[in-house]
Design a protein around this motif. Structure first.
Motif, PDB file in Angstrom:
ATOM      1  N   PHE A 347       0.830  -1.210   0.000  1.00  0.00           N
ATOM      2  CA  PHE A 347       0.000   0.000   0.000  1.00  0.00           C
ATOM      3  C   PHE A 347       0.859   1.253   0.000  1.00  0.00           C
ATOM      4  CE2 PHE A 347      -2.554   3.039   2.746  1.00  0.00           C
ATOM      5  CZ  PHE A 347      -3.187   3.613   1.656  1.00  0.00           C
ATOM      6  N   LYS A 348       1.855   1.278   0.852  1.00  0.00           N
ATOM      7  CA  LYS A 348       2.685   2.485   0.978  1.00  0.00           C
ATOM      8  C   LYS A 348       3.468   2.778  -0.299  1.00  0.00           C
ATOM      9  CE  LYS A 348       4.828   0.753   4.581  1.00  0.00           C
ATOM     10  NZ  LYS A 348       4.126  -0.547   4.562  1.00  0.00           N
ATOM     11  N   LEU A 349       3.575   1.775  -1.186  1.00  0.00           N
ATOM     12  CA  LEU A 349       4.310   1.956  -2.447  1.00  0.00           C
ATOM     13  C   LEU A 349       3.367   2.205  -3.627  1.00  0.00           C
ATOM     14  CD1 LEU A 349       6.809  -1.069  -2.106  1.00  0.00           C
ATOM     15  CD2 LEU A 349       7.153   1.278  -1.304  1.00  0.00           C
ATOM     16  N   SER A 350       2.052   2.100  -3.384  1.00  0.00           N
ATOM     17  CA  SER A 350       1.115   1.999  -4.514  1.00  0.00           C
ATOM     18  C   SER A 350       1.124   3.200  -5.468  1.00  0.00           C
ATOM     19  CB  SER A 350      -0.295   1.695  -4.014  1.00  0.00           C
ATOM     20  OG  SER A 350      -0.742   2.669  -3.093  1.00  0.00           O
ATOM     21  N   PRO A 351       1.216   4.440  -4.998  1.00  0.00           N
ATOM     22  CA  PRO A 351       1.239   5.525  -5.992  1.00  0.00           C
ATOM     23  C   PRO A 351       2.487   5.450  -6.886  1.00  0.00           C
ATOM     24  CG  PRO A 351       0.604   6.375  -3.838  1.00  0.00           C
ATOM     25  CD  PRO A 351       1.086   4.973  -3.623  1.00  0.00           C
ATOM     26  N   GLY A 352       3.639   5.251  -6.275  1.00  0.00           N
ATOM     27  CA  GLY A 352       4.892   5.200  -7.041  1.00  0.00           C
ATOM     28  C   GLY A 352       4.940   3.988  -7.956  1.00  0.00           C
ATOM     29  N   VAL A 353       4.470   2.835  -7.448  1.00  0.00           N
ATOM     30  CA  VAL A 353       4.470   1.614  -8.273  1.00  0.00           C
ATOM     31  C   VAL A 353       3.513   1.776  -9.452  1.00  0.00           C
ATOM     32  CG1 VAL A 353       3.700  -0.794  -8.292  1.00  0.00           C
ATOM     33  CG2 VAL A 353       5.254  -0.010  -6.519  1.00  0.00           C
ATOM     34  N   GLY A 354       2.344   2.365  -9.186  1.00  0.00           N
ATOM     35  CA  GLY A 354       1.382   2.570 -10.281  1.00  0.00           C
ATOM     36  C   GLY A 354       1.986   3.408 -11.390  1.00  0.00           C
ATOM     37  N   ARG A 355       2.742   4.399 -11.000  1.00  0.00           N
ATOM     38  CA  ARG A 355       3.345   5.281 -12.008  1.00  0.00           C
ATOM     39  C   ARG A 355       4.457   4.568 -12.797  1.00  0.00           C
ATOM     40  NH1 ARG A 355       4.311  10.620 -13.809  1.00  0.00           N
ATOM     41  NH2 ARG A 355       6.546  10.961 -13.901  1.00  0.00           N
TER      42      ARG A 355
END
Ligand SMILES: Cc1cc2nc3c(=O)[nH]c(=O)nc-3n(C[C@H](O)[C@H](O)[C@H](O)COP(=O)(O)OP(=O)(O)OC[C@H]3O[C@@H](n4cnc5c(N)ncnc54)[C@H](O)[C@@H]3O)c2cc1C
Length: 394
Positions: A347-355
């Motif tokens: 979860f804590k990585l989700s914005p960066g991983v999505g990008r």
């Protein structure tokens, strides 16, 4: 009509983030398919803790870029009504003298080297922040004031809604039954509602990522591991002002945070129960387990000796052999991009991983190099093993 530029399988917090970023990067016609509903997979079971504290430095970078998104979520997704449910209470992590202290020290050094504000506290300073805990045995206490927790389901639905507003088509209740490919190149997917064509497919299937192995013959080293989360009602409230707490001295490497502003959410940060097949339905919680965790909590939070069990639930991690995700393209299957194996800390990585997954799918340079996260590492032996050993702190 059934032709898309990119298809995303899975609408958890990772798939929803990928979809939003694809749209933002001008991907064209994007389709997201989920067998259930947006955020209804393991995302709905998340404890939601956000920190940049990692012993694996690659993760620090992804967590840091993601943190900027959590802090300005509505603005980032362009929706004034969106919220990630962020509670910025800080993250406290403490170790007694022993096997974890070197890992803690080097992780704090790594964060500092990347310009992240972290403090080393003495027992009195830690007690001032979290007066319900005792710190008399702590040899090293780190504090990340910017960190905290948020709501993974809200974040997933926030990304999904923003993606839809940007033109992404999200269809729920559709199961992908086959990845279609010809001569080592992706051509689309076959589903419970027929065929959809696309030269690019992004799989964000979490514990169901073994489908990829079935569909392509390419190994997906991921196990479904069930964990238990308890909400405890103690005589003293665990308020939203009190930091998340990671107890490296407890046998279960407990993590705790406020739940609802008064209760404590607590879970063990070690290996859980491996399931024979992926399944995120609720599992049994034994009284022995509740007693075991309760005793560890009471050892750290003395007044919780008389705490009551307010709620309990189970959640399932998608665990890889080194407790870090597989991100990027797969060898031998052009057009297939994967993001799975978040091992309890996605979860804590989700914005960066999505990008970065959206960038990879579109053939753009990625914000961070994906080579360390390649599937290939399990063959070459260049694993991303964290210094804390097995567990989601990584
Ligand atoms: C108990 C628990 C506590 C956690 N605590 C934290 C924490 O404190 N901090 C943190 O950073 N992370 C935490 N995590 C991890 C984090 O929540 C997950 O890494 C993240 O939510 C995973 O998102 P996802 O999109 O990969 O998976 P999911 O939400 O599981 O989404 C996958 C989706 O794919 C769909 N799907 C799969 N196969 C198919 C198919 N064939 N066809 C159609 N649809 C398909 C599923 O229906 C599902 O909706 C925790 C996880 C658990 C279980």
């Amino acid at each position: 009509m059934n032709h898309f530029d990119v298809i995303v399988i899975g609408a958890g917090v990772i798939g929803s983030s990928v979809a939003f970023h694809l749209a933002r990067l001008g991907a064209g016609r994007v389709l997201v398919l989920d067998r259930t509903q947006v955020g209804a997979g393991t995302t709905s079971q998340s404890s939601g803790i956000l920190r940049t504290h990692y012993s694996v430095i690659e993760n620090v970078e992804l967590a840091l870029s993601s943190w900027q998104v959590f802090k300005h979520f509505a603005e980032y997704v362009g929706d004034p009504e969106a919220s990630a449910g962020l509670v910025q209470c800080g993250y406290l992590i403490a170790s007694p003298d022993g096997p974890k202290i070197d890992a803690l020290r080097s992780a704090l050094d790594g964060q500092r080297a990347m310009g992240i504000t972290v403090q080393e506290l003495d027992a009195a300073q830690a007690t001032a922040l979290l007066p319900i805990a005792r710190f008399d045995d702590a040899a090293l206490i780190g504090f990340e004031p910017e960190a905290g927790f948020a709501d993974a389901y809200l974040t997933a639905t926030g990304f999904a809604r923003a993606a839809r507003r940007l033109g992404v088509k999200i269809i729920e209740g559709v199961e992908v039954q086959q990845l279609l490919h010809e001569q080592g190149r992706v051509t689309g997917v076959d589903t419970s509602q027929g065929r959809f064509d696309s030269p690019v497919v992004v799989s964000t299937q979490n514990i169901w990522a073994r489908d990829i192995e079935r569909w392509t013959g390419i190994a997906s080293p991921v196990n479904a591991e069930r964990h238990t989360v308890l909400a405890l009602q103690g005589p003293q409230p665990y308020t939203y002002r009190m930091p998340v707490y990671k107890d490296l001295g407890s046998p279960g490497m407990l993590y705790c945070r406020s739940y609802g502003g008064t209760q404590m959410l607590v879970s063990e940060g070690i290996a859980g129960h491996t399931l024979p097949a992926p399944d995120n339905e609720q599992g049994e919680i034994s009284m022995d387990h509740v007693v075991d965790v309760g005793l560890q909590v009471a050892d750290r939070f003395p007044s919780f000796d008389s705490a009551g069990l307010a709620a309990s639930w189970t959640g399932v991690y998608d665990v890889t052999p080194d407790w870090n995700p597989v991100l990027g393209r797969l060898p031998d299957m052009q057009g297939l991009v994967v993001g799975y194996g978040f091992s309890g800390h996605g979860f804590k990585l989700s914005p960066g991983v999505g990008r970065v997954l959206a960038q990879e799918a579109l053939g753009l340079p990625t914000d961070v190099p994906l080579a360390p996260y390649a599937l290939e590492r399990f063959r070459s032996g260049r694993l991303l093993t964290g210094r804390y050993g097995v567990g989601a702190v990584s």
